[in-house]
Design a protein around this motif. Structure first.
Motif, PDB file in Angstrom:
ATOM      1  N   TRP A  13       0.831  -1.214   0.000  1.00  0.00           N
ATOM      2  CA  TRP A  13       0.000   0.000   0.000  1.00  0.00           C
ATOM      3  C   TRP A  13       0.860   1.257   0.000  1.00  0.00           C
ATOM      4  O   TRP A  13       0.673   2.146  -0.803  1.00  0.00           O
ATOM      5  N   ALA A  14       1.772   1.343   0.920  1.00  0.00           N
ATOM      6  CA  ALA A  14       2.651   2.508   1.015  1.00  0.00           C
ATOM      7  C   ALA A  14       4.021   2.015   1.458  1.00  0.00           C
ATOM      8  O   ALA A  14       4.127   1.033   2.190  1.00  0.00           O
ATOM      9  N   ALA A  15       5.051   2.691   1.031  1.00  0.00           N
ATOM     10  CA  ALA A  15       6.410   2.285   1.401  1.00  0.00           C
ATOM     11  C   ALA A  15       6.633   2.607   2.882  1.00  0.00           C
ATOM     12  O   ALA A  15       6.116   1.905   3.745  1.00  0.00           O
ATOM     13  N   VAL A  16       7.349   3.662   3.194  1.00  0.00           N
ATOM     14  CA  VAL A  16       7.552   4.022   4.603  1.00  0.00           C
ATOM     15  C   VAL A  16       7.075   5.439   4.858  1.00  0.00           C
ATOM     16  O   VAL A  16       7.639   6.188   5.661  1.00  0.00           O
ATOM     17  N   GLY A  17       6.027   5.839   4.154  1.00  0.00           N
ATOM     18  CA  GLY A  17       5.373   7.111   4.421  1.00  0.00           C
ATOM     19  C   GLY A  17       6.288   8.309   4.324  1.00  0.00           C
ATOM     20  O   GLY A  17       7.020   8.472   3.338  1.00  0.00           O
ATOM     21  N   ARG A  18       6.281   9.131   5.362  1.00  0.00           N
ATOM     22  CA  ARG A  18       7.063  10.366   5.350  1.00  0.00           C
ATOM     23  C   ARG A  18       8.558  10.107   5.329  1.00  0.00           C
ATOM     24  O   ARG A  18       9.348  11.023   5.060  1.00  0.00           O
ATOM     25  N   VAL A  44       9.485  -1.189  -5.143  1.00  0.00           N
ATOM     26  CA  VAL A  44       8.587  -1.875  -6.074  1.00  0.00           C
ATOM     27  C   VAL A  44       7.234  -2.064  -5.404  1.00  0.00           C
ATOM     28  O   VAL A  44       7.134  -2.736  -4.371  1.00  0.00           O
ATOM     29  N   ARG A  45       6.209  -1.470  -5.976  1.00  0.00           N
ATOM     30  CA  ARG A  45       4.872  -1.652  -5.422  1.00  0.00           C
ATOM     31  C   ARG A  45       4.287  -2.960  -5.929  1.00  0.00           C
ATOM     32  O   ARG A  45       4.112  -3.154  -7.124  1.00  0.00           O
ATOM     33  N   GLY A  46       4.011  -3.871  -5.008  1.00  0.00           N
ATOM     34  CA  GLY A  46       3.484  -5.176  -5.372  1.00  0.00           C
ATOM     35  C   GLY A  46       2.092  -5.382  -4.819  1.00  0.00           C
ATOM     36  O   GLY A  46       1.413  -4.442  -4.421  1.00  0.00           O
ATOM     37  N   SER A  47       1.661  -6.623  -4.790  1.00  0.00           N
ATOM     38  CA  SER A  47       0.330  -6.938  -4.294  1.00  0.00           C
ATOM     39  C   SER A  47       0.415  -8.087  -3.313  1.00  0.00           C
ATOM     40  O   SER A  47       1.433  -8.781  -3.218  1.00  0.00           O
ATOM     41  N   GLY A  48      -0.651  -8.286  -2.564  1.00  0.00           N
ATOM     42  CA  GLY A  48      -0.687  -9.364  -1.602  1.00  0.00           C
ATOM     43  C   GLY A  48      -0.019  -9.001  -0.295  1.00  0.00           C
ATOM     44  O   GLY A  48       0.563  -7.928  -0.132  1.00  0.00           O
ATOM     45  N   THR A  49      -0.092  -9.915   0.648  1.00  0.00           N
ATOM     46  CA  THR A  49       0.410  -9.667   1.997  1.00  0.00           C
ATOM     47  C   THR A  49       1.897  -9.336   2.017  1.00  0.00           C
ATOM     48  O   THR A  49       2.346  -8.491   2.788  1.00  0.00           O
ATOM     49  N   LEU A  50       2.686  -9.969   1.133  1.00  0.00           N
ATOM     50  CA  LEU A  50       4.137  -9.804   1.150  1.00  0.00           C
ATOM     51  C   LEU A  50       4.658  -8.983  -0.023  1.00  0.00           C
ATOM     52  O   LEU A  50       5.858  -8.975  -0.289  1.00  0.00           O
ATOM     53  N   ALA A  51       3.769  -8.322  -0.738  1.00  0.00           N
ATOM     54  CA  ALA A  51       4.160  -7.342  -1.763  1.00  0.00           C
ATOM     55  C   ALA A  51       5.141  -7.900  -2.786  1.00  0.00           C
ATOM     56  O   ALA A  51       6.085  -7.228  -3.187  1.00  0.00           O
ATOM     57  N   GLY A  52       4.939  -9.144  -3.218  1.00  0.00           N
ATOM     58  CA  GLY A  52       5.783  -9.724  -4.247  1.00  0.00           C
ATOM     59  C   GLY A  52       6.958 -10.541  -3.743  1.00  0.00           C
ATOM     60  O   GLY A  52       7.658 -11.172  -4.539  1.00  0.00           O
ATOM     61  N   LEU A  53       7.186 -10.567  -2.432  1.00  0.00           N
ATOM     62  CA  LEU A  53       8.332 -11.316  -1.893  1.00  0.00           C
ATOM     63  C   LEU A  53       8.150 -12.818  -2.095  1.00  0.00           C
ATOM     64  O   LEU A  53       9.097 -13.517  -2.478  1.00  0.00           O
ATOM     65  N   ALA A  54       6.952 -13.320  -1.856  1.00  0.00           N
ATOM     66  CA  ALA A  54       6.708 -14.759  -1.986  1.00  0.00           C
ATOM     67  C   ALA A  54       6.923 -15.238  -3.416  1.00  0.00           C
ATOM     68  O   ALA A  54       7.340 -16.378  -3.644  1.00  0.00           O
ATOM     69  N   GLU A  55       6.656 -14.347  -4.397  1.00  0.00           N
ATOM     70  CA  GLU A  55       6.826 -14.710  -5.807  1.00  0.00           C
ATOM     71  C   GLU A  55       8.237 -14.490  -6.318  1.00  0.00           C
ATOM     72  O   GLU A  55       8.530 -14.765  -7.480  1.00  0.00           O
TER      73      GLU A  55
END
Length: 283
Positions: free
Chosen positions: A96-101, A122-133
């Protein structure tokens, strides 16, 4: 007409910025060029990807699907380019968001301290934002991953914020409390979100409005009046949109921000990233 990676980059920029004008600024091109590139992609695929408004742009269902897959494609393309040039690259995923401010400071400080390793967000999807893939080397998450496959470290905490339409009755308020949500329709991302109705005591619990699968769909639903949302404050910093207001929830439990990586792959670069993120959140 055939499409190219530049068409995908333009679509993703529109999705992340919320307007053609801001996408043009992010890409360093004119708004007219962004409009032409988007139109060419839509004509090539024969679908409508973006709804254009006077001040903002929102994705259609086909557009959201294309952006999810397009981000993965861009991540792979960037990695192939780095591999071909013999560059070391650390890919950091987020959903959703990297580390904000802290995002700008993270990128700038990393480039100064580790010029030999390129940090790619890298903006990904899912709980782990592309790490599992295998699309990223590490990820910023706000949930605790399964310990069997992944290791993680707490790098900071963030406040929770409410997101709601600009015409909502909360617009004139400076403070929102957990009890204020009783009976109100809540938007929920069950995959990568940090908030469900179970966060509240039963007497204060909001009603379930709809399930969303991305921050873009979350913002679309808020602006459409489908429901209100709750997220970590990083979302408010990185996803400003006309028609959506944010307020800190004064008595909500904080959200843990964790750096996650594959078990057994805690490299020197990931260790350095962990230290830097912890320092930034401590400021």
């Amino acid at each position: 007409m055939s499409w190219e990676l530049r068409h995908i980059r333009t679509l993703v920029a529109i999705a992340e910025s919320g307007s053609l004008t801001d996408a043009a600024i992010a890409l360093g091109v004119s708004q007219a060029q962004v409009s032409r590139t988007l139109k060419a992609l839509e004509q090539a695929w024969g679908v409508s990807l973006v709804r254009r408004g006077s001040r903002e742009a929102s994705l259609t269902a086909q557009g959201r699907q294309a952006v999810r897959r397009g981000r993965h494609l861009l991540a792979l393309a960037d990695q192939l380019e780095a591999d071909s040039q013999g560059l070391e690259r650390l890919r950091l995923g987020y959903a959703w968001a990297a580390v904000g401010r802290h995002t700008q400071a993270l990128q700038r400080t990393w480039a100064e301290q580790h010029p030999q390793v390129a940090l790619a967000l890298v903006r990904g999807s899912g709980t782990l934002a592309g790490l599992a893939e295998g699309l990223v080397d590490a990820a910023i998450v706000r949930t605790t991953p399964a310990p069997a496959r992944f290791d993680s470290a707490l790098v900071g905490v963030e406040r929770r914020v409410a997101g709601f339409p600009a015409e909502d009755r909360w617009a004139a308020r400076r403070r929102i409390r957990m009890a204020d949500f009783a009976g109100r329709p809540l938007l929920v991302d069950t995959r990568a979100g940090t908030t469900t109705p179970a966060l509240w005591p039963e007497a204060q619990r909001p009603a379930f409005a709809a399930e969303v699968d991305s921050v873009d769909a979350w913002l679309d639903a808020i602006t459409a009046g489908v429901g209100i949302g709750v997220s970590a404050e990083a979302t408010a910093h990185q996803h400003q949109r006309a028609g959506v207001l944010y307020r800190v929830i004064s008595d909500a439990p904080p959200v843990e921000v964790r750096l996650v990586w594959h078990r057994g792959e805690h490299s020197a670069a990931i260790a350095a990233l962990q230290r830097l993120l912890t320092e930034l959140y401590a400021r």
